[in-house]
Design a protein around this motif. Structure first.
Motif, PDB file in Angstrom:
ATOM      1  N   VAL A  93     -27.420  29.863 -58.250  1.00  0.00           N
ATOM      2  CA  VAL A  93     -26.772  29.483 -59.511  1.00  0.00           C
ATOM      3  C   VAL A  93     -25.471  30.263 -59.664  1.00  0.00           C
ATOM      4  N   ARG A  94     -24.386  29.549 -59.886  1.00  0.00           N
ATOM      5  CA  ARG A  94     -23.078  30.178 -60.043  1.00  0.00           C
ATOM      6  C   ARG A  94     -22.909  30.629 -61.487  1.00  0.00           C
ATOM      7  N   LEU A  95     -22.544  31.903 -61.684  1.00  0.00           N
ATOM      8  CA  LEU A  95     -22.394  32.477 -63.014  1.00  0.00           C
ATOM      9  C   LEU A  95     -20.977  32.286 -63.539  1.00  0.00           C
ATOM     10  N   THR A  96     -20.797  32.626 -64.804  1.00  0.00           N
ATOM     11  CA  THR A  96     -19.504  32.403 -65.447  1.00  0.00           C
ATOM     12  C   THR A  96     -18.395  33.265 -64.855  1.00  0.00           C
ATOM     13  N   ASP A  97     -18.759  34.398 -64.223  1.00  0.00           N
ATOM     14  CA  ASP A  97     -17.728  35.260 -63.635  1.00  0.00           C
ATOM     15  C   ASP A  97     -17.432  34.894 -62.184  1.00  0.00           C
ATOM     16  N   GLY A  98     -18.015  33.777 -61.716  1.00  0.00           N
ATOM     17  CA  GLY A  98     -17.738  33.311 -60.361  1.00  0.00           C
ATOM     18  C   GLY A  98     -18.733  33.777 -59.322  1.00  0.00           C
ATOM     19  N   VAL A 146     -35.519  36.538 -70.853  1.00  0.00           N
ATOM     20  CA  VAL A 146     -35.242  37.359 -69.681  1.00  0.00           C
ATOM     21  C   VAL A 146     -33.995  36.861 -68.959  1.00  0.00           C
ATOM     22  N   ASP A 147     -33.839  35.539 -68.879  1.00  0.00           N
ATOM     23  CA  ASP A 147     -32.681  35.021 -68.149  1.00  0.00           C
ATOM     24  C   ASP A 147     -31.372  35.294 -68.873  1.00  0.00           C
ATOM     25  N   ASP A 148     -31.416  35.457 -70.201  1.00  0.00           N
ATOM     26  CA  ASP A 148     -30.206  35.883 -70.908  1.00  0.00           C
ATOM     27  C   ASP A 148     -29.718  37.222 -70.362  1.00  0.00           C
ATOM     28  N   ILE A 149     -30.656  38.111 -70.089  1.00  0.00           N
ATOM     29  CA  ILE A 149     -30.319  39.436 -69.575  1.00  0.00           C
ATOM     30  C   ILE A 149     -29.876  39.351 -68.123  1.00  0.00           C
ATOM     31  N   VAL A 150     -30.626  38.594 -67.329  1.00  0.00           N
ATOM     32  CA  VAL A 150     -30.346  38.506 -65.897  1.00  0.00           C
ATOM     33  C   VAL A 150     -29.007  37.826 -65.621  1.00  0.00           C
ATOM     34  N   SER A 151     -28.695  36.798 -66.368  1.00  0.00           N
ATOM     35  CA  SER A 151     -27.471  36.033 -66.098  1.00  0.00           C
ATOM     36  C   SER A 151     -26.231  36.625 -66.745  1.00  0.00           C
ATOM     37  N   ASP A 152     -26.382  37.668 -67.554  1.00  0.00           N
ATOM     38  CA  ASP A 152     -25.225  38.318 -68.185  1.00  0.00           C
ATOM     39  C   ASP A 152     -24.426  39.044 -67.105  1.00  0.00           C
ATOM     40  N   PRO A 153     -23.165  38.665 -66.871  1.00  0.00           N
ATOM     41  CA  PRO A 153     -22.382  39.306 -65.805  1.00  0.00           C
ATOM     42  C   PRO A 153     -22.268  40.816 -65.960  1.00  0.00           C
ATOM     43  N   ALA A 154     -22.388  41.322 -67.183  1.00  0.00           N
ATOM     44  CA  ALA A 154     -22.257  42.762 -67.401  1.00  0.00           C
ATOM     45  C   ALA A 154     -23.407  43.543 -66.772  1.00  0.00           C
ATOM     46  N   HIS A 155     -24.518  42.858 -66.453  1.00  0.00           N
ATOM     47  CA  HIS A 155     -25.684  43.554 -65.931  1.00  0.00           C
ATOM     48  C   HIS A 155     -25.767  43.544 -64.407  1.00  0.00           C
ATOM     49  N   HIS A 156     -24.966  42.734 -63.755  1.00  0.00           N
ATOM     50  CA  HIS A 156     -24.814  42.777 -62.297  1.00  0.00           C
ATOM     51  C   HIS A 156     -26.110  42.507 -61.531  1.00  0.00           C
ATOM     52  N   PHE A 157     -26.887  41.537 -61.997  1.00  0.00           N
ATOM     53  CA  PHE A 157     -28.013  41.075 -61.197  1.00  0.00           C
ATOM     54  C   PHE A 157     -27.489  40.186 -60.064  1.00  0.00           C
ATOM     55  N   THR A 206     -24.639  49.056 -61.311  1.00  0.00           N
ATOM     56  CA  THR A 206     -25.462  49.036 -60.098  1.00  0.00           C
ATOM     57  C   THR A 206     -25.996  47.628 -59.852  1.00  0.00           C
ATOM     58  N   PRO A 207     -25.870  47.088 -58.638  1.00  0.00           N
ATOM     59  CA  PRO A 207     -26.456  45.762 -58.360  1.00  0.00           C
ATOM     60  C   PRO A 207     -27.971  45.799 -58.571  1.00  0.00           C
ATOM     61  N   LYS A 208     -28.505  44.720 -59.145  1.00  0.00           N
ATOM     62  CA  LYS A 208     -29.910  44.709 -59.535  1.00  0.00           C
ATOM     63  C   LYS A 208     -30.620  43.462 -59.011  1.00  0.00           C
ATOM     64  N   ILE A 209     -31.908  43.648 -58.747  1.00  0.00           N
ATOM     65  CA  ILE A 209     -32.792  42.553 -58.337  1.00  0.00           C
ATOM     66  C   ILE A 209     -33.958  42.536 -59.299  1.00  0.00           C
ATOM     67  N   LEU A 210     -34.238  41.389 -59.899  1.00  0.00           N
ATOM     68  CA  LEU A 210     -35.406  41.239 -60.759  1.00  0.00           C
ATOM     69  C   LEU A 210     -36.573  40.712 -59.938  1.00  0.00           C
ATOM     70  N   THR A 214     -22.511  34.259 -57.559  1.00  0.00           N
ATOM     71  CA  THR A 214     -23.688  33.406 -57.396  1.00  0.00           C
ATOM     72  C   THR A 214     -24.939  34.270 -57.464  1.00  0.00           C
ATOM     73  N   LEU A 215     -25.848  33.900 -58.352  1.00  0.00           N
ATOM     74  CA  LEU A 215     -27.111  34.618 -58.506  1.00  0.00           C
ATOM     75  C   LEU A 215     -28.210  33.795 -57.841  1.00  0.00           C
ATOM     76  N   GLN A 216     -28.952  34.420 -56.944  1.00  0.00           N
ATOM     77  CA  GLN A 216     -29.993  33.730 -56.191  1.00  0.00           C
ATOM     78  C   GLN A 216     -31.314  33.813 -56.949  1.00  0.00           C
ATOM     79  N   TYR A 217     -31.790  32.667 -57.445  1.00  0.00           N
ATOM     80  CA  TYR A 217     -33.097  32.578 -58.093  1.00  0.00           C
ATOM     81  C   TYR A 217     -34.098  32.104 -57.042  1.00  0.00           C
ATOM     82  N   VAL A 218     -35.113  32.924 -56.792  1.00  0.00           N
ATOM     83  CA  VAL A 218     -36.030  32.684 -55.682  1.00  0.00           C
ATOM     84  C   VAL A 218     -37.465  32.632 -56.194  1.00  0.00           C
ATOM     85  N   VAL A 219     -38.226  31.687 -55.672  1.00  0.00           N
ATOM     86  CA  VAL A 219     -39.676  31.638 -55.862  1.00  0.00           C
ATOM     87  C   VAL A 219     -40.302  32.103 -54.563  1.00  0.00           C
TER      88      VAL A 219
END
Length: 501
Positions: free
Chosen positions: A318-323, A291-302, A264-268, A325-330
């Motif tokens: 930020v572009r992940l290893t599986d290609g 926390v970022d180890d978990i968020v950036s793991d492609p298996a978790h689909h954040f 399932t796609p996830k948002i932290l 892009t994960l949006q880190y937002v403040v």
């Protein structure tokens, strides 16, 4: 759509604009938060004590979670909603000072949030110390007309009184925790307990009356605790509690690893952003890992990680290893004083470059705002004050970047302009730092900026709207300047479409 700060100075709120109608929403008497007041500083001492004598937040949080479990909260801490596959929700961070900047956000927030399913407050619901008695003017009153549930994650300020006010408001009127076992004499914990700030016994006795401002059944939200997950439509939204010092305990870390599983796609949503001010802050987990180890793991689909705490808007794709892009937002610009963006150096981190980076307020507007603030505080207006055009020009020179909005007539950058920019810590290239600068980020922002906050526009506040479909999430950052034009039609300062497939 109205002009934004990326289009014109007027879109940023500069110039002789008509003030908005937000003051009509405010109570007749507003007690402004002053961080120069010894009374306020003393009340907010728990963060310092935790860093000196050990942080008890993890133990206290575990007790709150156990209490909620005994009261029947779901063991997995997942809120299961019946939203359709296409729905929208709001995110607003660091809201509760209860003064002009907070209420100035409300008209635009109500306008942009139409037909949304719920909202999330990301960090620091109540300033200065999370007192239950402050919820009437700093939560229930400003959002009384938002016709949907509001969930929240606590920030460090909500923890300054042990999270009691937060738990009562968001967690089914959770009763106060029993007093903990007294620590052994002459230990660090014992020294901490001697100085620890605790809520007044009478705190929150009028909370039942404050709740009447948001008493409609469709406005109610009950959380399983200070951290939770929401299954809504095609996404899972996970909110974590980073406590007083921006970390999470082992129990919460184990839970996060569990709810992060699956496709399932996830948002932290977190009280401590993972990328901010051109730096990476992965958020340590007690016992190991981040926390970022978990968020950036492609298996978790954040697909996104949204953090409060810093009072502005920033985005790092930020572009992940599986290609992907994960949006880190403040997103912490929901009402408290403004943290500077002009101090952010030229961005070059995790393959995110200045071209990819987005922020609000724009660095030039931030520098112009702070130049006025310092000029006023130091009674040196003629020396410090920069126009928005001067501030934007010197930012471009120092960072070696083109102007973000179309510039007006050419600006001659004088020695005074360069000196003011240097003193105020204006961002520089990674290989060029000023040796002499006023303590904008570390001391001034933490201590003097809150008491120096302006009570007239422009305020440079912001909030997010996320529109979810099975295929994508449309994330938009809306601005709130305090001017009438932006109340009627809130400008979009940033927009990105995040694919879910």
């Amino acid at each position: 759509m109205s002009e934004s700060s990326r289009d014109t100075p007027e879109g940023a709120g500069w110039g002789a604009a008509e003030r908005g109608a937000y003051q009509q929403l405010m109570p007749s008497h507003v007690e402004k938060v002053s961080w120069l007041s010894p009374k306020t500083l003393w009340a907010a001492r728990n963060g310092v004590l935790a860093s000196w004598f050990g942080d008890p937040t993890g133990d206290t949080r575990s007790r709150w979670v156990a209490q909620r479990a005994e009261a029947g909260a779901p063991a997995d801490k997942v809120i299961r909603r019946d939203d359709p596959d296409t729905f929208s929700f709001m995110v607003i961070g660091d809201t509760g000072e209860g003064d002009d900047p907070q209420y100035a956000v409300v008209p635009g927030f109500l306008k942009a949030s139409q037909e949304t399913a719920f909202a999330v407050v990301a960090s620091d619901v109540i300033y200065p110390v999370g007192t239950a008695d402050d919820y009437e003017t700093k939560f229930f009153r400003p959002y009384q007309r938002y016709p949907a549930p509001i969930y929240a994650i606590p920030g460090n300020h909500d923890w300054y009184e042990g999270l009691g006010g937060f738990m009562r408001v968001f967690c089914d009127d959770a009763p106060a925790l029993p007093a903990p076992k007294a620590p052994r004499p002459l230990t660090r914990a014992w020294l901490r307990s001697l100085l620890w700030h605790r809520p007044r016994p009478s705190d929150g006795e009028h909370l039942h009356k404050a709740r009447e401002l948001r008493s409609s059944p469709v406005q109610q939200a009950v959380q399983p605790g200070p951290y939770w997950a929401i299954d809504a439509g095609p996404v899972r939204i996970i909110g974590i509690d980073t406590g007083l010092l921006g970390t999470i305990d082992a129990e919460q870390g184990a839970w996060l690893r569990e709810v992060a599983k699956g496709t399932t796609p996830k948002i932290l949503i977190t009280g401590s952003p993972l990328y901010v001010d051109g730096e990476h802050h992965p958020c340590a987990i007690e016992g190991g890992g981040t926390v970022d180890d978990i968020v950036s793991d492609p298996a978790h689909h954040f697909v996104a990680a949204i953090g409060g705490d810093i009072h502005n808007y920033q985005r790092y794709p930020v572009r992940l290893t599986d290609g992907r892009t994960l949006q880190y937002v403040v997103s912490g610009g929901g009402g408290a004083f403004m943290h500077a963006t002009h101090t952010v150096p030229r961005v070059d981190i995790a393959d995110v470059t200045e071209q990819d980076f987005r922020c609000y307020p724009l660095r030039g507007d931030s520098l112009a705002f702070y130049s006025r603030l310092y000029g006023r505080r130091l009674h040196l207006r003629r020396f410090f004050t920069l126009t928005e055009a001067e501030a934007s020009a010197v930012i471009c020179e120092r960072l070696g970047i083109p102007p973000t909005r179309t510039p007006g007539p050419p600006v001659r950058i004088t020695r005074r302009i360069r000196l003011v920019a240097s003193l105020l810590g204006a961002g520089s290239r990674p290989d060029r730092r000023s040796r002499f600068r006023l303590p904008v980020r570390k001391i001034y922002t933490q201590l003097f900026s809150p008491s120096s906050v302006t009570y007239s526009p422009p305020f440079f506040k912001c909030f997010l709207r996320l529109d979810v479909t099975p295929e994508a999430i449309r994330l938009r950052c809306f601005a709130a300047t305090g001017n009438h034009a932006q109340e009627i039609d809130p400008p979009v300062e940033d927009e990105i479409t995040i694919p879910l497939n």
